[in-house]
Enzyme design. Structure first.
Site, PDB file in Angstrom:
ATOM      1  N   GLU A   9       0.719  -1.271   0.034  1.00 26.48           N
ATOM      2  CA  GLU A   9       0.011  -0.015  -0.150  1.00 26.48           C
ATOM      3  C   GLU A   9       0.871   1.382   0.058  1.00 26.48           C
ATOM      4  O   GLU A   9       0.321   2.390  -0.589  1.00 26.48           O
ATOM      5  CB  GLU A   9      -0.889   0.031   1.217  1.00 26.48           C
ATOM      6  CG  GLU A   9      -1.920  -0.699   1.288  1.00 26.48           C
ATOM      7  CD  GLU A   9      -1.955  -1.963   2.455  1.00 26.48           C
ATOM      8  OE1 GLU A   9      -2.716  -2.277   2.980  1.00 26.48           O
ATOM      9  OE2 GLU A   9      -0.844  -2.345   2.409  1.00 26.48           O
ATOM     10  N   ASP A  81      -1.655  -5.169   3.537  1.00 31.19           N
ATOM     11  CA  ASP A  81      -1.752  -5.519   4.971  1.00 31.19           C
ATOM     12  C   ASP A  81      -2.321  -6.595   5.491  1.00 31.19           C
ATOM     13  O   ASP A  81      -3.353  -7.047   4.537  1.00 31.19           O
ATOM     14  CB  ASP A  81      -2.164  -4.074   5.739  1.00 31.19           C
ATOM     15  CG  ASP A  81      -1.194  -3.125   5.828  1.00 31.19           C
ATOM     16  OD1 ASP A  81       0.077  -3.395   5.571  1.00 31.19           O
ATOM     17  OD2 ASP A  81      -1.650  -1.939   6.310  1.00 31.19           O
ATOM     18  N   ASP A  83      -4.934  -7.977   7.227  1.00 33.37           N
ATOM     19  CA  ASP A  83      -5.985  -7.483   7.812  1.00 33.37           C
ATOM     20  C   ASP A  83      -7.146  -7.461   6.890  1.00 33.37           C
ATOM     21  O   ASP A  83      -6.857  -7.606   5.226  1.00 33.37           O
ATOM     22  CB  ASP A  83      -6.069  -6.586   8.820  1.00 33.37           C
ATOM     23  CG  ASP A  83      -5.944  -4.990   8.129  1.00 33.37           C
ATOM     24  OD1 ASP A  83      -5.784  -5.109   6.991  1.00 33.37           O
ATOM     25  OD2 ASP A  83      -5.653  -4.071   8.983  1.00 33.37           O
ATOM     26  N   GLU A  85      -8.880  -4.983   5.685  1.00 32.53           N
ATOM     27  CA  GLU A  85      -9.058  -3.771   4.799  1.00 32.53           C
ATOM     28  C   GLU A  85      -7.552  -3.931   3.748  1.00 32.53           C
ATOM     29  O   GLU A  85      -7.811  -3.568   2.749  1.00 32.53           O
ATOM     30  CB  GLU A  85      -8.542  -2.604   5.728  1.00 32.53           C
ATOM     31  CG  GLU A  85      -9.676  -1.881   6.495  1.00 32.53           C
ATOM     32  CD  GLU A  85     -11.007  -1.611   5.802  1.00 32.53           C
ATOM     33  OE1 GLU A  85     -10.766  -0.958   5.025  1.00 32.53           O
ATOM     34  OE2 GLU A  85     -11.890  -2.123   6.527  1.00 32.53           O
ATOM     35  N   TYR A 287       3.361  -5.778  12.809  1.00 30.25           N
ATOM     36  CA  TYR A 287       2.016  -5.249  12.466  1.00 30.25           C
ATOM     37  C   TYR A 287       1.374  -4.742  13.624  1.00 30.25           C
ATOM     38  O   TYR A 287       1.013  -5.409  14.581  1.00 30.25           O
ATOM     39  CB  TYR A 287       1.321  -6.030  11.453  1.00 30.25           C
ATOM     40  CG  TYR A 287       0.230  -5.334  10.653  1.00 30.25           C
ATOM     41  CD1 TYR A 287       0.370  -4.435  10.089  1.00 30.25           C
ATOM     42  CD2 TYR A 287      -1.105  -6.250  10.734  1.00 30.25           C
ATOM     43  CE1 TYR A 287      -0.496  -3.744   9.357  1.00 30.25           C
ATOM     44  CE2 TYR A 287      -2.196  -5.487  10.189  1.00 30.25           C
ATOM     45  CZ  TYR A 287      -2.071  -4.324   9.491  1.00 30.25           C
ATOM     46  OH  TYR A 287      -3.009  -3.589   8.815  1.00 30.25           O
ATOM     47  N   ARG A 289      -1.858  -3.631  13.547  1.00 34.71           N
ATOM     48  CA  ARG A 289      -3.258  -3.635  13.929  1.00 34.71           C
ATOM     49  C   ARG A 289      -3.776  -5.244  14.451  1.00 34.71           C
ATOM     50  O   ARG A 289      -3.743  -6.248  13.390  1.00 34.71           O
ATOM     51  CB  ARG A 289      -4.139  -3.436  12.547  1.00 34.71           C
ATOM     52  CG  ARG A 289      -4.061  -1.913  12.336  1.00 34.71           C
ATOM     53  CD  ARG A 289      -5.074  -1.622  10.993  1.00 34.71           C
ATOM     54  NE  ARG A 289      -5.212  -0.050  10.804  1.00 34.71           N
ATOM     55  CZ  ARG A 289      -4.225   0.277  10.027  1.00 34.71           C
ATOM     56  NH1 ARG A 289      -3.453  -0.115   9.301  1.00 34.71           N
ATOM     57  NH2 ARG A 289      -4.371   1.877   9.931  1.00 34.71           N
ATOM     58  N   HIS A 333      -2.155 -14.103  14.223  1.00 35.89           N
ATOM     59  CA  HIS A 333      -1.140 -12.891  14.202  1.00 35.89           C
ATOM     60  C   HIS A 333      -0.211 -12.702  15.458  1.00 35.89           C
ATOM     61  O   HIS A 333      -0.559 -13.335  16.422  1.00 35.89           O
ATOM     62  CB  HIS A 333      -2.019 -11.721  14.343  1.00 35.89           C
ATOM     63  CG  HIS A 333      -2.833 -11.562  12.917  1.00 35.89           C
ATOM     64  ND1 HIS A 333      -2.566 -11.642  11.546  1.00 35.89           N
ATOM     65  CD2 HIS A 333      -4.439 -11.756  12.674  1.00 35.89           C
ATOM     66  CE1 HIS A 333      -3.276 -11.551  10.526  1.00 35.89           C
ATOM     67  NE2 HIS A 333      -4.448 -11.548  11.438  1.00 35.89           N
TER      68      HIS A 333
END
Length: 656
Positions: A9, A81, A83, A85, A287, A289, A333
């Site tokens: 991203e 990423d 997750d 999103e 990461y 999140r 995670h």
């Protein structure tokens, strides 16, 4: 020419990864979400619930065109990423490239370090074999939130009068703040009494409190006070010594990091997430999140070696500590941890090398401390509790001594958790000490404290509302929309917050129902696991949003109509109960020119921000409203305003 293409991203992350992968790879960035629902329309077919996603901007269009050319007949790694999103961005890119690329694989980077990245690229699965449930869960959230917002916000704005936004997750958060404020306003303080004696042994002074910490009866408190007044001695009737061990807390999750950064560093959640994003992309933390507290075995070994070398083996437990997450899914995670197991001085040097700021270091220091402490020995206290008797009345004191600091050598967050810090002299049962003074204080019960951003996030997490990726945006939204303002660290609801929650409570109670919001979050988790269909999620929200037969007439609307009727000398008594007819009357007779207050407010905004204020805007009530809204948003976003200035901006707008 590079043979393989990696897509992430962020341009910053792309640059960092490019260093590790070398000339055989080309790393390109999508610059966040490149597709989204259209800005100024629903963008959802309300019969099928199919969304119409569009390219967000000309810049994104150009980026996509370039990536399509580069991907032709190449091996592509989609490494957005790990997750929902991130997967959604990756899925949109997969759809764009699947007919052009030779092969598309999915790479999930949990830390931006050379070893990890090369390992992930080597073992990356085919994109078709990954869990499309992540994309479906994203669809459910994005489409569901759009349907709720676009259906209920206009209703609320029209019926309450003003500009109001309704959100599936933001509105329950506003409700929490409003309910707490109501509790505070309704709270009636009651007096209670605290009786303390001042004692001394061998020139060592200390205090003890009456066995019932709070005495509610004033007469009883005064009676005890008078009875013990003549006494000059206190007899020790009980001494209890106990070794107390305190374990370190687990490593950070997104929620606990935001809470700690808010409490310790006074960082707003959105600032914490922005800094954490930079630390992640610079390869300094994992990461950011996540709702997992697990740390990989390899990382635990690295942390334990560091503790032994830096602090000595006495600070290292015999066995590595393991932490389990509340939900088993989360353990896929890792927790948020440092990636370089070096001391703080070296961490600071890494920050400088990456060109990051002091605030980045403050957050990294917090993550470093919590990471290292989570694998250290317990802190050990010796706690002494002594009970004294004076004229048959019992008084109690507690003192703690830190015998071994353990993890507290690194992380001192819960300074006062082990009770009072006062030191006590050696005390034996049966001995007598001097009573040198006494004090009776009247105190008053206090209302519950207002939420801070940290305690509101904690409460949302307890209620199962929101997810790691949404806490910061919830906080930002309720501040930006003018529902709460910050006073110091406290969140204070505005009048608009009360109006909105009263309105939703009467007409759309389900939107602010905590259990319903929690069930909806759980539904999305099931969608992610391919156990539920995302369209069922949206359908339920749509039916609830549109299932209200009659529209209420707000007090504001009624008063406005009556004022207009008086001004135009019209009798409207026959339509006062008819919302449709009343709306038509208002539409036909409403004032189109702005008020003097509106004009003055717009002019002051134009002066402060330098935004152009055209003459035709000053002649039209609707145009000036739109201009003010746009200018206010621009001022909030662009200019460095304090929370007090923002609050004033919202308040002035409301009164104009």
């Amino acid at each position: 020419m590079a043979k393989k293409l990696v897509i992430v991203e962020s341009p910053k992350k792309a640059k960092e990864i490019q260093k590790f992968l070398g000339k055989d790879y080309l790393v390109k960035a999508t610059v966040g979400h490149f597709k989204d629902l259209p800005e100024k329309e629903m963008g959802v077919d309300l019969k099928t619930f199919e969304p119409s996603f569009v390219i967000k901007s000309p810049k994104h269009k150009k980026m996509l065109s370039e990536i399509k050319k580069l991907a032709k007949d190449k091996e592509v790694y989609i490494a957005t990423d790990p997750d929902r999103e991130g997967y959604a961005i990756g899925y949109f890119m997969y759809e764009e490239l699947k007919k052009k690329a030779k092969d598309i694989k999915r790479a999930e980077f949990h830390e931006i370090t050379e070893k990890h990245i090369k390992e992930v690229i080597k073992n990356a699965p085919e994109f078709e074999k990954t869990n499309f449930g992540l994309f479906n869960a994203f669809l459910g959230r994005r489409v569901g939130d759009r349907v709720v917002g676009y259906t209920l916000s206009p209703n609320a704005s029209k019926e309450i009068g003003g500009r109001f936004s309704v959100g599936r997750v933001q509105s329950p958060a506003v409700r929490l703040v409003v309910e707490r404020e109501k509790e505070i306003k309704e709270f009636k303080p009651t007096p209670y009494y605290v009786l303390t004696v001042f004692l001394e042994k061998d020139s060592f002074k200390f205090t003890a409190g009456y066995e019932k910490a709070k005495i509610e009866d004033k007469e009883k408190a005064e009676k005890i006070f008078e009875e013990i007044k003549p006494e000059k001695k206190a007899k020790v009737v009980k001494v209890e010594k106990k070794e107390v061990k305190q374990k370190p807390k687990p490593p950070f999750t997104t929620s606990t990091l935001q809470q700690a950064a808010s409490s310790n560093l006074k960082f707003a959640p959105e600032k914490t997430m922005m800094l954490a994003q930079d630390l992640f992309e610079s390869g300094l933390i994992t990461y950011h999140r996540t709702d997992s507290v697990r740390i990989s075995k390899e990382a635990v070994a690295g942390i334990r070696d560091f503790i032994k070398n830096e602090f000595g083996s006495e600070y290292l437990p015999t066995r590595a500590r393991t932490y389990k997450s509340k939900n088993t899914q989360a353990d896929a995670h890792e927790a948020i941890r440092i990636t370089n197991f070096v001391n703080l001085e070296k961490q600071k040097n890494l920050i400088k090398q990456k060109g990051l700021t002091d605030d980045h270091f403050k957050l990294l220091k917090l993550i470093y401390e919590r990471t290292i402490a989570s694998q250290m020995q317990d802190a050990i206290f010796e706690r002494t509790t002594a009970v004294f008797e004076i004229k048959k009345h019992k008084f109690k004191t507690t003192g703690s001594i830190l015998k071994f600091e353990g993890y507290k050598k690194v992380y001192m967050e819960e300074e006062n958790e082990q009770g009072e810090k006062q030191l006590l002299p050696p005390l034996e049962k049966g001995e007598v000490v001097d009573k040198i003074d006494q004090k009776l204080e009247e105190k008053w019960t206090k209302p519950p404290a207002r939420y801070s951003e940290a305690t509101l996030i904690k409460k949302l997490e307890e209620l199962g509302i929101g997810r790691p990726s949404t806490y910061a945006s919830i906080m930002k939204t309720i501040k930006d929309r003018g529902y709460v303002i910050k006073q110091g660290m406290s969140l204070v609801p505005t009048e608009n917050a009360f109006h909105l929650i009263d309105y939703l409570d009467k007409h759309y109670k389900w939107v602010i129902d905590y259990d319903f919001t929690k069930r909806m979050e759980e539904f999305l988790d099931f969608v992610e696991q391919n156990k539920k269909n995302w369209k069922e999620f949206v359908k339920e929200l749509y039916e609830k949003s549109t299932n209200r037969k009659t529209k209420a007439i707000s007090k504001k609307m009624l008063n406005y109509a009556l004022d207009l009727a008086k001004k135009h000398n019209r009798d409207i008594s026959d339509i006062l109960d008819n919302p449709e007819e009343l709306s038509k009357f208002i539409e036909a007779h409403k004032e189109t020119k702005p008020s003097e207050k509106q004009i003055a407010y717009a002019k002051s905004l134009a002066e402060k921000t330098g935004i152009e204020l055209p003459e035709d805007v000053l002649e039209d009530k609707e145009k000036i409203k739109k201009w003010i809204n746009k200018a206010k948003k621009e001022a909030m976003k662009t200019y460095q305003l304090s929370e007090k200035q923002k609050a004033l901006l919202i308040k002035t707008d409301k009164n104009s």
